[in-house]
Structure formats: C-alpha cells, structure tokens
Design an enzyme around this catalytic site. Structure first.
Site, PDB file in Angstrom:
ATOM      1  N   LYS A   1       1.011  26.234 -24.465  1.00  0.00           N
ATOM      2  CA  LYS A   1       1.239  25.648 -25.647  1.00  0.00           C
ATOM      3  C   LYS A   1       0.255  24.657 -26.196  1.00  0.00           C
ATOM      4  CE  LYS A   1       5.152  23.203 -27.817  1.00  0.00           C
ATOM      5  NZ  LYS A   1       6.563  22.471 -27.589  1.00  0.00           N
TER       6      LYS A   1
ATOM      7  N   SER B   1      10.117  24.057 -30.348  1.00  0.00           N
ATOM      8  CA  SER B   1       9.005  24.055 -30.878  1.00  0.00           C
ATOM      9  C   SER B   1       7.951  24.954 -30.160  1.00  0.00           C
ATOM     10  CB  SER B   1       8.122  22.640 -31.003  1.00  0.00           C
ATOM     11  OG  SER B   1       8.151  22.088 -29.853  1.00  0.00           O
TER      12      SER B   1
ATOM     13  N   SER C   1      13.019  22.481 -26.496  1.00  0.00           N
ATOM     14  CA  SER C   1      11.745  23.380 -27.056  1.00  0.00           C
ATOM     15  C   SER C   1      11.196  24.177 -26.183  1.00  0.00           C
ATOM     16  CB  SER C   1      10.462  22.404 -27.426  1.00  0.00           C
ATOM     17  OG  SER C   1      10.626  21.822 -28.825  1.00  0.00           O
TER      18      SER C   1
HETATM   19  N1  GLN Z   1      13.511  20.336 -31.726  1.00  0.00           N
HETATM   20  C1  GLN Z   1      13.449  19.186 -31.077  1.00  0.00           C
HETATM   21  C2  GLN Z   1      12.772  18.180 -32.041  1.00  0.00           C
HETATM   22  O1  GLN Z   1      12.443  18.644 -33.118  1.00  0.00           O
HETATM   23  C3  GLN Z   1      13.044  19.238 -29.767  1.00  0.00           C
HETATM   24  C4  GLN Z   1      11.588  19.318 -29.852  1.00  0.00           C
HETATM   25  C5  GLN Z   1      10.963  19.570 -28.591  1.00  0.00           C
HETATM   26  O2  GLN Z   1      11.791  19.705 -27.374  1.00  0.00           O
HETATM   27  N2  GLN Z   1       9.643  19.276 -28.330  1.00  0.00           N
HETATM   28  O3  GLN Z   1      12.549  17.146 -31.930  1.00  0.00           O
END
Ligand code: GLN
Length: 462
Positions: free
Chosen positions: A59, A134, A158
C-alpha cells in the site's frame, strides 16, 4: 521455490499480471519501472527465504526504497522515502519481491479508495463499484490474481472491509504485533500494517514474516514472530461467541443468511457456539470518528511544504506557505478530518468530545475482555453490513461512508486481532465474515479461518 530461475519467472509473470490489471487503477507504479524493479529484485532475492520469489504489493502509505510513497495524496507527489518500513525490510529478507505500490484513499482515510488524488480504484468484478478502502488497491490486486498477497494498513477496518468487498482474506493483527516503523501515521494508537491474501495460508505466512519485535518502534511488542498454526482437523474445543449487537434486526437478510450458514458449519465442525453481548458497540463509530481524526490532525501537521513533497509557493510569509501547501495539497476528506480533529482537541471541546471518546474506548475494550473472560475464544460477525457499493454512492455523505466501518472499528479501538474471509456472494458480489480474537492469539484466528475456508461455499449465493 528455491531456484533463481523460478524467482525470475515469478517476477516476469507478476509484472505481466500487474500490467493486465492496469484497468483497475489499483497499482500506482508505472509498468516499466515495476518490471525493471521486479527483475532486479528477483536476481538479488534470498533463495533461502520462506517467501522466496513471492510478489507482494505494498500500500502506498508504507515506505519503500524502490518506489515513491505518496499516500494517494498530492502533498506527497513524487516523494521518495530515504528509508523503508520494517515490514518491507522483513519481506525482502524473506526473499519476497516488492510488487509496486497500491492505490489507497488519501492518507488511508476512507472506505472506498475514491479519495485518492490518482483516481479511484475499480472493483475487480464490477467496474461501477468500489473495492472498499482504504487498502482498496491491495485488495483489488489480490482479487484480480495479480499478486498472491499484499500489505495494507488498518486504522478502522481498511484491510478487512476491502477484503470483504473483493472476496479475499484480510488480517488485522493485534496492536503491537507488527512494527509501524515506516507506516505513514494516521491514528497512531489505532494503526497497524495488515495483510491481504488470496487464501488464509497466503495471508498468514506473510503476517508471520512481518510480525515480531522491532527496536525502531517502541509500540511494537518485544515478541517472537507469529508461529503459523497447522490446519486443524475440526473446530473441536473452540468456543465461538456471536455478539448480538452485530446482527441488528435491520441487517441485510442476505448477509445474515451467509453468516448463519457459517455458524451452522461451526457446530458441524465441533465448535460450541454461544450468543454474547458487547453492549457498547453502538457507540463505536462515533468514538472512532473522534479519536482517529484527533490523532490525524496532530500527525498530519508535519506536511507543511517545508519538509516533504511539493511546496505550493508564491507565499509572502511562512504562514501563507503552510496555508497554500496544505490547502492545495490535501483533498477534501483529509481536510475534513483535520478540522474535526482540531475541533475535538480544542480547549472547551476536549472534555465534551475527546475525553468522552477515550472513556468510551475503554468501555468497548472492556466488553471484549468480559466476553473472553467468560470462556469465549473467538467472536464471529459479518465484516461489513453490505456488499461493495456503487462508486459515487456515498461520496457526498461522509456519515454514510463512515457507517460502512460499523463492524470493523471496534477491533482497532480495542487493539485486538481480527480476520475477514469470504463467506458467500450477494448478487455475484463477495461478502466477508469476521473473526475477532484475543490479543496476540492470531494463531487461533488463523486456525479457525483454515477450518472455515475448507468448508464454506465462498462463491455461492447467500
Ligand atoms: N474507513 C476508516 C476511515 O476512513 C478506516 C480507515 C483505515 O482503517 N485506514 O477512517
């Protein structure tokens, strides 16, 4: 494999597959650079490593020496890290090949991989839909068969949420199991590097390589790397808790059917199944969306145009430089988080929001401890309330977007390990089931997931 010619063949094949997957916009590395790097890495890889020749995508918020690290943000456009993340160094030491950088929501803030300045990633089975986020680029690449495994990061789900949407396995380790050194900070008390894999085994073996102590990260526990469990004959001896708050009356009936099918399989495999209650679950999303932005607002203060990436100049003084760089360099969602985070930390609101959220976080963690103290080994829940949604569907409504994390943020708030694996399809789209385990007992999660993977009809309609 242990033969250099096999590693080279694996590198070539991975480069071809990654180019073929280009239409997904999941990989941010240019094909030419990727091919060149993969071939060079294959030549230099350690033949005795346990991941020798295995391509692993990373990532774009995890620092690598080979490629740029941009976090899907304009503010880090072209940024090349002078050091690499410990997880990446460990992969390399095990003979793995770093197969490019995967697209993500800007600074890992989002649930759809639509908040990337490099454009959205497409769902591998339906281009009108999102792959989740994400770590959507990592999930899409694994689901498309471009790589057997990829690194993602977890602050609130994410890794697990995109794994669920794309029909792959995603593991979020216990907080402190994997070094955060070289993971660009979002919410430091929540962040962990996690793994996406096409099977439980692929995800687990990558996790075991990247886990373990690291003197460069004081929040990383002084423990040996995770030892991989063997595939169990059955689930005999496991007590699996079903938290009723994760199965609300308005849960999509197809999600419920898929979970019920797995729960029946638990019993057939010899596990004891018990309903449990985690009463503070309804407050988890609100708690998370105070704590994560608060930490983000502090962590992202370093992007000021003076230290990293491009500078948006023409400014008369230093304040104007900050304003120009941060105003133009950050996208709308990141700016929203910085504003929310600064607000909840400001004097006068700190007690009303931030302190309350910390207290609630402690209660959420206590709920889990109580369940485990009563003899439950693992909890089983849906990973997400729905299958992959359409691109654009939730972009204008941040709260709707935040609610897609409803079943995942609790494990991050409590620091517990959790794993998502495919348990069925709804109108052709994958959905995942989630195990949440006790701190540092990832081996139990993996054992249970092995047993389920063997028998669950993961591609059958629920
Ligand atoms: N969707 C969550 C957020 O927007 C989790 C993001 C993540 O785990 N990096 O914060």
């Amino acid at each position: 494999m242990s033969d250099p010619s096999e590693a080279l063949a694996s590198a070539k094949a991975a480069a071809d597959r990654l180019v073929k997957a280009k239409r997904l916009n999941a990989c941010l590395t240019a094909p030419k650079d990727l091919r060149k790097s993969l071939l060079a890495q294959a030549q230099g890889a350690h033949p005795s490593g346990v991941l020798y020749g295995m391509p692993v995508a990373v990532k774009d918020n995890i620092c690598t020496l080979e490629f740029t690290t941009t976090c899907g943000s304009k503010i880090l456009e072209g940024y090349r890290s002078p050091y690499e993340a410990t997880a990446v160094a460990k992969l390399r030491a095990a003979g793995a090949l770093i197969a490019g950088k995967s697209n993500c929501d800007e600074f890992a803030m989002g649930s759809s991989t639509e908040h990337s300045v490099y454009g959205r990633t497409l769902h591998p089975f339906d281009k009108a839909r999102v792959p989740g986020g994400s770590s959507g680029g990592s999930a899409a690449l694994v689901a498309a068969g471009a790589v057997p495994a990829a690194l993602g990061s977890e602050t609130g789900g994410s890794v697990r949420q995109p794994a669920s949407f794309c029909g792959v396995v995603g593991i979020k380790p216990t907080y402190g199991r994997v070094s955060r050194y070289g993971l660009v900070a979002f919410g430091s008390s929540l962040d962990q590097i996690g793994v996406l894999g096409r099977s439980v085994h692929d995800a687990a073996r990558v996790l075991s390589v990247i886990s373990g102590r690291d003197p460069k990260d004081s929040t990383c526990e002084d423990r040996d790397p995770l030892r991989l469990p063997t595939v169990p004959e059955s689930l005999q001896g496991f007590v699996i808790g079903i938290p009723k708050e994760y199965f609300p009356p308005d849960l999509d009936p197809a999600v419920r059917r898929a979970c019920d099918r797995v729960i029946r399989l638990f019993r057939e495999q010899g596990a004891a199944v018990r309903e449990v209650s985690l009463p503070h679950t309804p407050y988890a999303v609100a708690t998370y969306y105070i704590i994560a932005p608060a930490e983000a607002s502090s962590n992202l203060a370093r992007y000021d145009g003076a230290r990293y990436g491009p500078r948006f100049d023409g400014a008369v003084d230093v304040r104007a430089l900050y304003r120009a760089t941060r105003g133009q360099g950050f996208g709308a969602e990141v700016r929203r988080r910085i504003l929310v985070g600064t607000y909840v930390l400001s004097s006068g609101y700190y007690d009303a929001y931030y302190r309350k959220a910390q207290q609630m976080r402690a209660l959420i963690a206590q709920d889990f401890r109580t369940a485990f103290d009563r003899g439950v080994d693992l909890l089983f829940t849906p990973t997400t309330p729905t299958a992959a949604f359409k691109a654009g569907e939730k972009l204008a409504d941040p709260v709707a977007m935040y609610l897609s994390d409803i079943f995942t943020v609790t494990a991050n708030l409590a620091g517990l390990p959790a794993l998502s694996l495919p348990i069925g399809r709804i109108k052709g789209l994958p959905i995942g089931g989630q195990f949440i385990g006790q701190a540092f007992l990832e081996d139990e999660l993996i054992e249970a997931a092995y047993a389920v993977e063997r028998v669950v009809p993961a591609t059958t309609e629920a």
